[in-house]
Design a protein around this motif. Structure first.
Motif: not given
Length: 389
Positions: A162-171, A205-209, A228-234
């Motif tokens: 998944l290319f997630s744009a600014d989602g799941f980014g960090k400084f 919700k879309k990603a969960a599918a 990845l699992a921890e990022a989705l949880r947070l």
């Protein structure tokens, strides 16, 4: 830097170690990375470009990774200049290149690029559209208001990426503290995307599918496996404005140090009463972005501020204003004011906080006059008991 992500996907992003103030407001002492990727298949797709500060290095990375091939598509997930500054340049380099983006991005593109011929090369896609490259097929998912209205993300069904744009980014730069993703990702989320929890929840919700094995964001490291699992949880916690860590965040704004000393004593009291975690920020000196992060991380907060010009000391006002615009909500807040002759901080802080969604002001509101005295301690004890109840 060029790095293999999968057999066909290359990282071609750029670190900018001299970018110490991202978006002209967020402190990034190690710099910032601008991620971009290349998919090499029967057709070749570039996934975003870079910031204007790093375009020369990005073009060098691109041409090296292409190794003589001609790209067919440029996928634009987000039109913000730190990711899309190179659209016109790369189109000039490759005249047959087609630009793929959302309809809203196509509408907004003339705001940044005046080339009248560019529009003819832009193809707008919608939710569920797919672009076959060969072994890979790119599936486009609209993600409006994560965190701009034109944002989309892309799912590659061959490598389950998944290319997630600014989602799941960090400084930070690409490989900096990759094992401690949450620390700077949390500060990034609440300051960049925090206002938009509902759109982020919709995207989750879309990603969960779909079967996602790696997330490739526009800032920060690639996420896979346990990370990845921890990022989705947070992200599920953060986007719902839920409490991540049990404890109290103490934020203070002190002119001459007396209010700061009261905050120090209050921290001691909270710990003595068994508070599992107490985080503290000096709003006059510490990073505001970290203070915003901690306000959202904990379910309870105490604000201590000096009175100033018949209101509240400006560093506290600025902090509360930032909380408001980032949609601070569903929290319990205690107030401590300090004023030598006409205490006014609490009456300024209270309406700011009460205007936020489901924010409860905990009683008693404590009033100090000048230096903290032993006779003031029972008030702090009472407030500590109330915030922990």
């Amino acid at each position: 830097m060029i790095k293999d992500i999968t057999t066909d996907i290359r990282y071609i992003g750029v670190d900018d170690p001299d970018q110490h103030l991202f978006e002209s407001q967020y402190v990034t002492p190690d710099g910032m990375c601008y991620n971009s990727y290349l998919i090499l298949d029967d057709k070749v797709a570039i996934m975003d470009t870079s910031d204007s500060r790093t375009m020369a290095q990005w073009k060098q990375n691109l041409q090296q990774a292409l190794d003589g091939r001609q790209p067919d598509y440029l996928i634009v997930h987000h039109l913000e200049p730190d990711h899309a500054s190179g659209i016109a340049e790369v189109c000039a380099l490759y005249p047959q290149l087609q630009v793929i983006c959302s309809a809203k991005a196509k509408q907004m593109m003339p705001q940044y690029f005046e080339d009248s011929e560019l529009d003819a090369r832009v193809i707008a896609v919608k939710e569920g559209d797919a672009l076959p490259l060969g072994r890979h097929a790119l599936h486009f998912i609209m993600a409006p208001m994560v965190h701009w209205p034109e944002v989309m993300v892309t799912y590659d069904d061959a490598d389950c990426v998944l290319f997630s744009a600014d989602g799941f980014g960090k400084f930070g730069v690409y490989d900096a503290d990759a094992d401690d993703w949450a620390c700077e990702a949390r500060r990034y989320y609440f300051n960049i995307c925090g206002k938009y929890g509902t759109p982020v929840s919709t995207l989750l919700k879309k990603a969960a599918a779909i079967d996602i094995r790696q997330i490739l964001p526009l800032h920060g490291p690639v996420l896979a496996g346990e990370q990845l699992a921890e990022a989705l949880r947070l992200y599920t916690i953060w986007s719902a404005y839920d409490v991540e860590t049990e404890g109290v965040f103490v934020a203070h704004a002190s002119i001459h140090g007396n209010t700061a000393r009261a905050a120090e004593r209050l921290v001691e009291i909270l710990k003595q009463k068994g508070c599992p975690k107490v985080a503290v920020s000096d709003l006059c000196r510490d990073d505001l972005g970290e203070a915003i992060e901690d306000a959202f991380r904990y379910g309870r907060m105490i604000c201590l501020a000096s009175s100033y010009d018949a209101g509240v000391f400006p560093p506290m006002y600025d902090f509360l204003h930032h909380l408001e615009i980032k949609a601070y909500q569903r929290r319990r807040v205690g107030l401590v004011e300090n004023g030598s002759w006409a205490p006014s901080a609490a009456k300024t802080m209270r309406p700011l906080l009460e205007g936020m969604k489901q924010v409860e002001i905990v009683e008693p509101v404590v009033t100090l006059r000048g230096r903290l005295k032993e006779t003031d301690i029972p008030q702090l004890e009472a407030l500590a008991d109330a915030i922990l109840a």
